[in-house]
Design a protein around this motif. Structure first.
Motif, mmCIF file in Angstrom:
data_model
loop_
_atom_site.group_PDB
_atom_site.id
_atom_site.type_symbol
_atom_site.label_atom_id
_atom_site.label_comp_id
_atom_site.label_asym_id
_atom_site.label_seq_id
_atom_site.Cartn_x
_atom_site.Cartn_y
_atom_site.Cartn_z
ATOM 1 N N GLY A 27 21.650 -0.308 22.622
ATOM 2 C CA GLY A 27 21.241 -1.617 23.124
ATOM 3 C C GLY A 27 20.831 -1.640 24.582
ATOM 4 N N TRP A 42 18.825 4.929 23.733
ATOM 5 C CA TRP A 42 18.200 3.733 24.308
ATOM 6 C C TRP A 42 18.300 2.559 23.345
ATOM 7 C CZ3 TRP A 42 16.992 2.201 28.947
ATOM 8 C CH2 TRP A 42 16.106 1.143 29.141
ATOM 9 N N GLN A 43 17.729 2.701 22.164
ATOM 10 C CA GLN A 43 17.697 1.581 21.222
ATOM 11 C C GLN A 43 19.043 1.341 20.546
ATOM 12 O OE1 GLN A 43 14.438 3.120 18.901
ATOM 13 N NE2 GLN A 43 12.938 1.845 19.958
ATOM 14 N N ARG A 44 19.643 2.385 19.964
ATOM 15 C CA ARG A 44 20.894 2.205 19.221
ATOM 16 C C ARG A 44 21.999 1.596 20.087
ATOM 17 N NH1 ARG A 44 23.235 7.030 15.771
ATOM 18 N NH2 ARG A 44 21.454 6.465 14.484
ATOM 19 N N ASP A 71 17.977 -1.169 25.739
ATOM 20 C CA ASP A 71 16.709 -1.901 25.851
ATOM 21 C C ASP A 71 16.984 -3.377 26.143
ATOM 22 O OD1 ASP A 71 17.834 -2.039 23.241
ATOM 23 O OD2 ASP A 71 15.879 -2.331 22.294
ATOM 24 N N ARG A 72 18.062 -3.925 25.590
ATOM 25 C CA ARG A 72 18.428 -5.324 25.852
ATOM 26 C C ARG A 72 18.996 -5.487 27.269
ATOM 27 N NH1 ARG A 72 22.234 -6.890 21.175
ATOM 28 N NH2 ARG A 72 22.757 -4.687 21.293
ATOM 29 N N ILE A 120 11.038 3.136 29.462
ATOM 30 C CA ILE A 120 11.780 4.142 28.705
ATOM 31 C C ILE A 120 11.027 5.460 28.636
ATOM 32 C CG2 ILE A 120 10.943 3.267 26.493
ATOM 33 C CD1 ILE A 120 14.290 5.105 27.301
ATOM 34 N N ARG A 169 15.010 8.242 22.581
ATOM 35 C CA ARG A 169 14.646 6.835 22.431
ATOM 36 C C ARG A 169 15.570 6.141 21.423
ATOM 37 N NH1 ARG A 169 10.112 4.410 23.822
ATOM 38 N NH2 ARG A 169 9.060 6.411 24.020
ATOM 39 N N ARG A 170 15.767 6.774 20.280
ATOM 40 C CA ARG A 170 16.533 6.148 19.201
ATOM 41 C C ARG A 170 18.038 6.129 19.495
ATOM 42 N NH1 ARG A 170 14.423 8.954 15.788
ATOM 43 N NH2 ARG A 170 15.968 10.585 15.474
#
Length: 179
Positions: free
Chosen positions: A67, A63-65, A69-70, A3, A59-60
């Motif tokens: 999903g 990428w993360q919110r 990253d999953r 990331i 990032r937030r």
């Protein structure tokens, strides 16, 4: 790519400050619109938005919110494409492209069940992604990537056709966002 590499590439692609009157997004720095910056607590002049703030927002929110990253755990190329498309079109649109592609590639439900095209990465979308990967393997990731890029390209064309001011951006979208 991890990331951090994806964020660095996005910031490099998006560039510094821009306030193109034809861009409905308005003033941006590092590709972060003023509206998004304000919603994430940045009160200052957009010309001075710190790179680190932009990176944290990427990032937030992108990428993360959503999903991704999953998704990266199973198919890193797909996650990278979703991240980039999500930055440009919004994560719900990018995720909707994934869901549409998975539905169209499941051989009428023979490989895995269709998923709702709701723009959200949830257990059903992840299960479909796993089903696709189990059936098609590493080569399938490249085919799925092509399907996502085809949907993205079609959307760019539609945006330019529906709003002539978007024609100013079409060449760059196609040159810098696809393949």
């Amino acid at each position: 790519m991890d990331i951090d590499d994806l964020i660095d590439a996005a910031i490099g692609r998006e560039g510094g400050f821009s306030d193109n009157p034809a861009d409905r997004g308005g003033a941006t720095r590092w590709g972060i619109t003023e509206r998004v910056a304000r919603a994430n607590g940045y009160p200052g002049d957009m010309r001075a938005l710190p790179r680190e703030t932009a990176a944290a927002i990427y990032r937030r929110l992108y990428w993360q919110r959503p999903g991704y990253d999953r998704v990266a755990a199973a198919m890193p190329l797909i996650a990278a494409e979703l991240f980039d498309t999500g930055i440009n079109m919004g994560p719900k649109v990018a995720t909707g492209f994934l869901q549409r592609a998975l539905n169209a590639l499941n051989r009428g439900g023979a490989d895995y069940a269709d998923v709702a095209v709701d723009g959200l990465i949830g257990p059903h979308t992840l299960a479909a992604l796993d089903g696709f990967r189990a059936r098609r393997g590493a080569a399938g990731e490249r085919v799925l990537l092509k399907a996502l890029e085809a949907l993205q390209g079609a959307r760019y064309m539609t945006l330019a056709e529906r709003r002539p001011a978007n024609e100013a951006f079409l060449y760059g979208w196609l040159a810098n966002r696809l393949g």
